[in-house]
Design a protein around this motif. Structure first.
Motif, PDB file in Angstrom:
ATOM      1  N   GLU A  76       0.821  -1.217   0.000  1.00 15.54           N
ATOM      2  CA  GLU A  76       0.000   0.000   0.000  1.00 15.54           C
ATOM      3  C   GLU A  76       0.852   1.263   0.000  1.00 15.54           C
ATOM      4  N   PHE A  77       2.042   1.190   0.584  1.00 11.41           N
ATOM      5  CA  PHE A  77       2.933   2.341   0.676  1.00 11.41           C
ATOM      6  C   PHE A  77       3.171   3.005  -0.672  1.00 11.41           C
ATOM      7  N   PHE A  78       3.304   2.193  -1.711  1.00 10.72           N
ATOM      8  CA  PHE A  78       3.669   2.736  -3.015  1.00 10.72           C
ATOM      9  C   PHE A  78       2.593   3.631  -3.610  1.00 10.72           C
ATOM     10  N   SER A  79       1.369   3.477  -3.173  1.00 11.42           N
ATOM     11  CA  SER A  79       0.297   4.352  -3.649  1.00 11.42           C
ATOM     12  C   SER A  79      -0.071   5.417  -2.624  1.00 11.42           C
ATOM     13  N   GLN A  80       0.377   5.265  -1.379  1.00  8.80           N
ATOM     14  CA  GLN A  80       0.026   6.209  -0.323  1.00  8.80           C
ATOM     15  C   GLN A  80       0.900   7.444  -0.314  1.00  8.80           C
ATOM     16  N   VAL A  81       2.164   7.294  -0.685  1.00  9.74           N
ATOM     17  CA  VAL A  81       3.109   8.404  -0.599  1.00  9.74           C
ATOM     18  C   VAL A  81       2.956   9.293  -1.822  1.00  9.74           C
ATOM     19  N   SER A  82       2.542  10.518  -1.584  1.00 10.98           N
ATOM     20  CA  SER A  82       2.307  11.453  -2.694  1.00 10.98           C
ATOM     21  C   SER A  82       3.578  12.216  -3.029  1.00 10.98           C
ATOM     22  N   GLY A  83       3.763  12.495  -4.307  1.00 13.41           N
ATOM     23  CA  GLY A  83       4.881  13.319  -4.756  1.00 13.41           C
ATOM     24  C   GLY A  83       6.215  12.611  -4.795  1.00 13.41           C
ATOM     25  N   LEU A  84       6.238  11.306  -4.542  1.00  9.78           N
ATOM     26  CA  LEU A  84       7.495  10.582  -4.529  1.00  9.78           C
ATOM     27  C   LEU A  84       7.412   9.354  -5.412  1.00  9.78           C
ATOM     28  N   GLU A  85       8.192   9.340  -6.480  1.00 14.07           N
ATOM     29  CA  GLU A  85       8.287   8.165  -7.338  1.00 14.07           C
ATOM     30  C   GLU A  85       9.317   7.241  -6.704  1.00 14.07           C
ATOM     31  N   THR A  86       8.833   6.199  -6.028  1.00 10.52           N
ATOM     32  CA  THR A  86       9.719   5.385  -5.199  1.00 10.52           C
ATOM     33  C   THR A  86      10.773   4.640  -5.988  1.00 10.52           C
ATOM     34  N   ASP A  87      10.527   4.410  -7.285  1.00  6.67           N
ATOM     35  CA  ASP A  87      11.523   3.697  -8.087  1.00  6.67           C
ATOM     36  C   ASP A  87      12.538   4.646  -8.707  1.00  6.67           C
ATOM     37  N   LYS A  88      12.515   5.923  -8.315  1.00  2.00           N
ATOM     38  CA  LYS A  88      13.534   6.882  -8.713  1.00  2.00           C
ATOM     39  C   LYS A  88      14.446   7.153  -7.512  1.00  2.00           C
ATOM     40  N   ILE A  89      15.704   7.418  -7.778  1.00  2.00           N
ATOM     41  CA  ILE A  89      16.646   7.712  -6.713  1.00  2.00           C
ATOM     42  C   ILE A  89      16.151   8.911  -5.907  1.00  2.00           C
ATOM     43  N   HIS A  90      16.128   8.775  -4.580  1.00  2.00           N
ATOM     44  CA  HIS A  90      15.714   9.882  -3.727  1.00  2.00           C
ATOM     45  C   HIS A  90      16.496   9.812  -2.418  1.00  2.00           C
ATOM     46  N   VAL A  91      16.419  10.870  -1.663  1.00  2.00           N
ATOM     47  CA  VAL A  91      17.189  10.978  -0.428  1.00  2.00           C
ATOM     48  C   VAL A  91      16.339  11.697   0.606  1.00  2.00           C
ATOM     49  N   HIS A  92      16.472  11.308   1.860  1.00  2.00           N
ATOM     50  CA  HIS A  92      15.670  11.878   2.931  1.00  2.00           C
ATOM     51  C   HIS A  92      16.553  12.546   3.982  1.00  2.00           C
TER      52      HIS A  92
END
Length: 295
Positions: free
Chosen positions: A30-46
Motif C-alpha cells: 500500500e505504501f507505493f500508492s500512499q506516498v504522494s509526490g514521490l516516485e519510489t523507483d527513482k533515486i531519492h534521499v531523505h
C-alpha cells in the motif's frame, strides 16, 4: 536547484510526520500508492532515518551505488542523506518505517546512540540484514504496538513511549546481527564511548576536518589512543572511516549533482582541487571526472 540533477525524485530534509510524533509506519505494497509526490523507483534521499523491511517478496533495492537482492526478511537501514530507491515491482509485502532524527537524538553515549552509528551509519558492512522467522515475529509485535500508539497522539508520554518501542526494535535487530553477545555495545567501556564521540564528530565535521590527529585533539586524546579505541569497536581504522566518509559524499555529489569537480573539492574542504583529484583517484582508482563519466 543547481545541486540536484533530474535523476533525483525528491530531497526530504525534514520528517513529514503531520502529528509530530517523529515516527511513521507504512505497510507495503500500500505504501507505493500512499506516498504522494514521490516516485519510489527513482533515486531519492531523505533527511530522516528510514527502515525498509521486506517481510515477503523478491526483487532488488538500490542504496547509494549498489543494488542488493531482496528476499523474505530482508531489512534495509537508510540514514539521513543516503540515496536509495525501490525497484519497479511494487508487489512486495513489508513495512517502511520513517524515524525523525529528533526521536533518536536524546542519548550521547547510550545504547541508542550506538545503534544509530552501528546500524544506520555503518561504513564497513552492507546496509541490510536478513532476519529469520522468530525475529520477524518479534519485530512485528513491536510494530503493532507502535501503530496502536500512533493512534493516540495525546496520550501521556506519547513520544517517550514511541522512542522506547523504536529502541526495542533496533536492539532486537542488533541482536540478530551479532551472535556473540560480548561484542555488543557496553557503555561502561571507555573505547565504546570514545568511538561514539568520534563517529558523531566525523559526521558533523567531515567536510572540514580530515586527519586523525585533528579528531583526536577534539576528543582530548592522542592519535594512538583514538586508533586503539576505534580498533576495538570497528574493523576499520580512524583514517579509513574519515576517508570513506569523504569519498562517499564525493561519489554522491559526482553522481547526483551538477557541481563541477572543483566545486565538489571546495565543498568537501579541499583548498587545492588537484589534491582532491589525487585523493579520490588513490582510493577509487579512477579520477573524479572518469568516475562521473562512467556512471
Amino acid at each position: 536547484m543547481k545541486e540536484l540533477r533530474k535523476t533525483f525524485c525528491r530531497y526530504d530534509m525534514v520528517c513529514d510526520d503531520p502529528k509530530g510524533a517523529g515516527l511513521e509506519i507504512y505497510r507495503m505494497p500500500e505504501f507505493f500508492s500512499q506516498v504522494s509526490g514521490l516516485e519510489t523507483d527513482k533515486i531519492h534521499v531523505h533527511g530522516f532515518y528510514e527502515i525498509v523491511w521486506f517481510t515477503q517478496g523478491e526483487g532488488v533495492h538500490y542504496v547509494d551505488f549498489s543494488e542488493y537482492p531482496v528476499s523474505n526478511g530482508t531489512m534495509f537501514f537508510i540514514s539521513p542523506g543516503q540515496v536509495h530507491s525501490f525497484d519497479k515491482r511494487h508487489d512486495q509485502k513489508g513495512y517502511v518505517i520513517k524515524v525523525c532524527s529528533e526521536l533518536l537524538a536524546d542519548e550521547v553515549y547510550g545504547s541508542l546512540a550506538y545503534l544509530i552509528y552501528n546500524i544506520f551509519n555503518a561504513y564497513d558492512r552492507a546496509p541490510f540484514c536478513r532476519l529469520d522467522e522468530r525475529d520477524n515475529n518479534n519485530l512485528s509485535y513491536i510494530l503493532d504496538a507502535a501503530e496502536a500508539e500512533l493512534k493516540h497522539p495525546g496520550s501521556l508520554g506519547h513520544e517517550e513511549y514511541l522512542q522506547s518501542l523504536v529502541r526495542l526494535f533496533l536492539i532486537t535487530v542488533q541482536r540478530a546481527y551479532v551472535s556473540d553477545a560480548s561484542s555488543l555495545f557496553n557503555p561502561v567501556r571507555t573505547s565504546h564511548r570514545y568511538f561514539l564521540s568520534f563517529r558523531r564528530l566525523l559526521d558533523e565535521n567531515y567536510t572540514t576536518v580530515h586527519t586523525v590527529k585533528e579528531y583526536a585533539s577534539m576528543l582530548n586524546i592522542t592519535s594512538k589512543t583514538l586508533t586503539q579505541y576505534v580498533g576495538e569497536c570497528s574493523t576499520q581504522s580512524p583514517l579509513s572511516l574519515i576517508n570513506n566518509r569523504i569519498i562517499l559524499e564525493a561519489k554522491r555529489l559526482l553522481r547526483y549533482s551538477n557541481f563541477s569537480v572543483k566545486e565538489i573539492a571546495f565543498r568537501l574542504g579541499f583548498e587545492d582541487p588537484s589534491y582532491f583529484v589525487k585523493f579520490f583517484k588513490r582510493l577509487v582508482h579512477r579520477s573524479p571526472a572518469d568516475y562521473r563519466e562512467s556512471i
